[in-house]
Design an enzyme around this catalytic site. Structure first.
Site, PDB file in Angstrom:
ATOM      1  N   HIS A  22       0.826  -1.212   0.000  1.00  0.00           N
ATOM      2  CA  HIS A  22       0.000   0.000   0.000  1.00  0.00           C
ATOM      3  C   HIS A  22       0.864   1.267   0.000  1.00  0.00           C
ATOM      4  CE1 HIS A  22       0.970   0.878   4.219  1.00  0.00           C
ATOM      5  NE2 HIS A  22       0.840  -0.423   4.425  1.00  0.00           N
ATOM      6  N   GLU A  76      -1.981  -6.915   7.620  1.00  0.00           N
ATOM      7  CA  GLU A  76      -0.631  -6.855   8.175  1.00  0.00           C
ATOM      8  C   GLU A  76      -0.532  -7.691   9.446  1.00  0.00           C
ATOM      9  OE1 GLU A  76       2.460  -6.854   8.124  1.00  0.00           O
ATOM     10  OE2 GLU A  76       2.929  -4.767   7.567  1.00  0.00           O
TER      11      GLU A  76
END
Length: 215
Positions: A10, A85
């Site tokens: 990202h 994550e």
């Protein structure tokens, strides 16, 4: 035709810029991060890269990046919780020196390359299992196709450990994956190989305007 998967980290967040642990905390992209995603989208457009499908971690920073890419691709990103994550538990929001001060024994063990749950969250082995299962399911669903996956630093490192058949404790040897970089892996002749690693050529010369750094 091989199966090709682009693993995309990202774009930048404010916590990335200030080096704070994020984990599952749902931090949005910064203005600079949005511009980074647009740079990558423009690269895909210039190279006529077309994905058959686009997947993303369901955390906002990944979904925002995927949505920018999807506009050019004509695809709606599919959120996958398992691509989140590493969960760093009570470390989330802290700087390294704060983690070292508040959790000295955990910090010492992690710095010594012991794979333990961070802040009461997950170990890299936990991440390896959940993200690896999601990756394999996506790859099986899209055999002989090209797919984009927008995810996180820890996830991409864990997947590379899996693909390269390394020990999970060797994850740190891979190094950090840069914001909005592209790592491309290919499956052909029964095995995975890494075609590109941490590619950020689309960000060369990228400097956000000074007013954006203050946002």
């Amino acid at each position: 035709m091989p199966t090709i998967i682009a693993l995309i980290r990202h774009g930048e967040t404010e916590w990335n810029r200030t080096s704070r642990w994020q984990g599952h905390t749902d931090i949005p992209l910064s203005a600079a991060g949005i511009l980074q995603a647009r740079c990558l989208s423009s690269r895909f457009e210039a190279e006529t890269t077309k994905f058959h499908a686009l997947y993303s971690s369901d955390l906002r920073r990944a979904m925002q990046t995927a949505e920018v890419l999807g506009l050019v691709q004509g695809l709606r990103p599919n959120p996958v919780k398992e691509l989140r994550e590493l969960d760093v538990g009570k470390w989330s929001g802290l700087y390294d020196h704060e983690v070292a001060a508040r959790f000295p024994e955990e910090w010492r063990r992690v710095r010594a390359d012991e794979d333990i749950p961070r802040g009461g969250g997950e170990s890299m082995a936990n991440l390896y299992t959940r993200a690896g299962s999601a990756f394999e399911a996506i790859a099986a669903r899209h055999q002989d196709e090209k797919v984009g996956i927008v995810t996180h630093n820890g996830v991409i490192r864990a997947l590379l450990v899996r693909i390269r058949e390394m020990a999970i404790n060797d994850c740190n040897d891979i190094g950090a994956i840069q914001n909005c970089s592209m790592t491309v892996v290919k499956h052909a002749a029964g095995k995975w190989e890494v075609e590109r690693f941490n590619d950020t050529t689309h960000l060369e010369g990228f400097t956000p305007p000074p007013d954006m750094l203050a946002l």
